[in-house]
Scaffold this motif. Structure first.
Motif, PDB file in Angstrom:
ATOM      1  N   GLY A  11     -91.320  -6.847 -25.040  1.00  0.00           N
ATOM      2  CA  GLY A  11     -90.632  -8.070 -24.650  1.00  0.00           C
ATOM      3  C   GLY A  11     -89.523  -7.787 -23.667  1.00  0.00           C
ATOM      4  O   GLY A  11     -89.307  -6.642 -23.256  1.00  0.00           O
ATOM      5  N   HIS A  12     -88.837  -8.828 -23.306  1.00  0.00           N
ATOM      6  CA  HIS A  12     -87.752  -8.741 -22.339  1.00  0.00           C
ATOM      7  C   HIS A  12     -86.559  -8.003 -22.947  1.00  0.00           C
ATOM      8  O   HIS A  12     -86.192  -8.240 -24.095  1.00  0.00           O
ATOM      9  N   GLY A  13     -85.983  -7.108 -22.169  1.00  0.00           N
ATOM     10  CA  GLY A  13     -84.861  -6.317 -22.662  1.00  0.00           C
ATOM     11  C   GLY A  13     -85.296  -5.380 -23.768  1.00  0.00           C
ATOM     12  O   GLY A  13     -86.374  -4.799 -23.735  1.00  0.00           O
TER      13      GLY A  13
ATOM     14  N   THR B  82     -90.183  -1.596 -23.615  1.00  0.00           N
ATOM     15  CA  THR B  82     -89.145  -2.486 -23.106  1.00  0.00           C
ATOM     16  C   THR B  82     -89.494  -2.956 -21.698  1.00  0.00           C
ATOM     17  O   THR B  82     -90.208  -2.275 -20.965  1.00  0.00           O
ATOM     18  N   PHE B  83     -89.004  -4.128 -21.351  1.00  0.00           N
ATOM     19  CA  PHE B  83     -89.131  -4.659 -19.991  1.00  0.00           C
ATOM     20  C   PHE B  83     -87.717  -4.800 -19.456  1.00  0.00           C
ATOM     21  O   PHE B  83     -86.971  -5.682 -19.863  1.00  0.00           O
ATOM     22  N   GLU B  84     -87.360  -3.889 -18.589  1.00  0.00           N
ATOM     23  CA  GLU B  84     -85.992  -3.805 -18.075  1.00  0.00           C
ATOM     24  C   GLU B  84     -85.897  -4.445 -16.692  1.00  0.00           C
ATOM     25  O   GLU B  84     -86.899  -4.532 -15.971  1.00  0.00           O
TER      26      GLU B  84
ATOM     27  N   GLY C 186     -95.247 -14.391 -20.013  1.00  0.00           N
ATOM     28  CA  GLY C 186     -94.161 -13.615 -19.435  1.00  0.00           C
ATOM     29  C   GLY C 186     -94.705 -12.297 -18.909  1.00  0.00           C
ATOM     30  O   GLY C 186     -95.865 -11.938 -19.144  1.00  0.00           O
ATOM     31  N   SER C 187     -93.889 -11.545 -18.226  1.00  0.00           N
ATOM     32  CA  SER C 187     -94.345 -10.282 -17.631  1.00  0.00           C
ATOM     33  C   SER C 187     -94.930  -9.297 -18.650  1.00  0.00           C
ATOM     34  O   SER C 187     -95.989  -8.717 -18.388  1.00  0.00           O
TER      35      SER C 187
ATOM     36  N   THR D 110     -96.261  -9.554 -27.771  1.00  0.00           N
ATOM     37  CA  THR D 110     -95.225  -9.790 -26.765  1.00  0.00           C
ATOM     38  C   THR D 110     -94.371 -10.993 -27.152  1.00  0.00           C
ATOM     39  O   THR D 110     -94.770 -11.822 -27.964  1.00  0.00           O
ATOM     40  N   ASP D 111     -93.211 -11.084 -26.508  1.00  0.00           N
ATOM     41  CA  ASP D 111     -92.279 -12.139 -26.875  1.00  0.00           C
ATOM     42  C   ASP D 111     -92.686 -13.518 -26.346  1.00  0.00           C
ATOM     43  O   ASP D 111     -92.697 -14.485 -27.090  1.00  0.00           O
TER      44      ASP D 111
END
Length: 139
Positions: A7-9, A33-35, A68-69, A63-64
């Motif tokens: 997920g994000h962060g 992580t997706f930074e 999303g990415s 995924t969150d």
């Protein structure tokens, strides 16, 4: 079954910490992580580093956010590799349920269907529930 939380962060890392606090260590649970500055390709590389170490074993990537990415990168891989399923909606109830499913009873394609109770039951509203209880007590 292997699992990747993403997920994000750092949400995936913190989710893993929470899971381990409640249920103990899962050696088949990984995080990505997706930074800021990461691309879809960078996310795919992070996923593949984990997946390639497991010699073609099945993975569920959680995924969150849908579309999303982290989700998009995972679905690109799922289109290429038959041993990957992708589920969005990262939450503690979802993860705990998935980690405790008996995967000897069904295959990776059926994992999502096994979550019907969680999909319907893990989001609750106090006010909605209290209205329902009050109505029942009045009867």
């Amino acid at each position: 079954m292997n699992f990747i939380l993403s997920g994000h962060g750092k949400i995936a890392c913190e989710m893993k910490n929470s899971i381990e606090m409640i249920a103990g260590i899962y050696p088949n649970l990984y995080t990505v992580t997706f930074e800021p500055g990461d691309s879809i390709e960078k996310l795919q590389d992070k996923y593949l580093q984990i997946i390639n170490q497991s010699k073609n074993q099945p993975f569920i990537i959680i995924t969150d956010i849908f579309s999303g990415s982290p989700y998009n990168a995972a679905t690109i891989l799922a289109m290429q590799l038959s041993n990957i399923e992708v589920i969005s909606g990262l939450s503690l109830p979802l993860c705990l349920e998935l980690l405790n499913l008996d995967f000897s009873l069904f295959n990776i394609e059926n994992a999502f269907e096994q979550l019907n109770d969680v999909k319907m039951d893990f989001i609750k509203s106090y006010k909605s529930l209290s209205k329902h209880v009050s109505t029942e007590e009045e009867l």
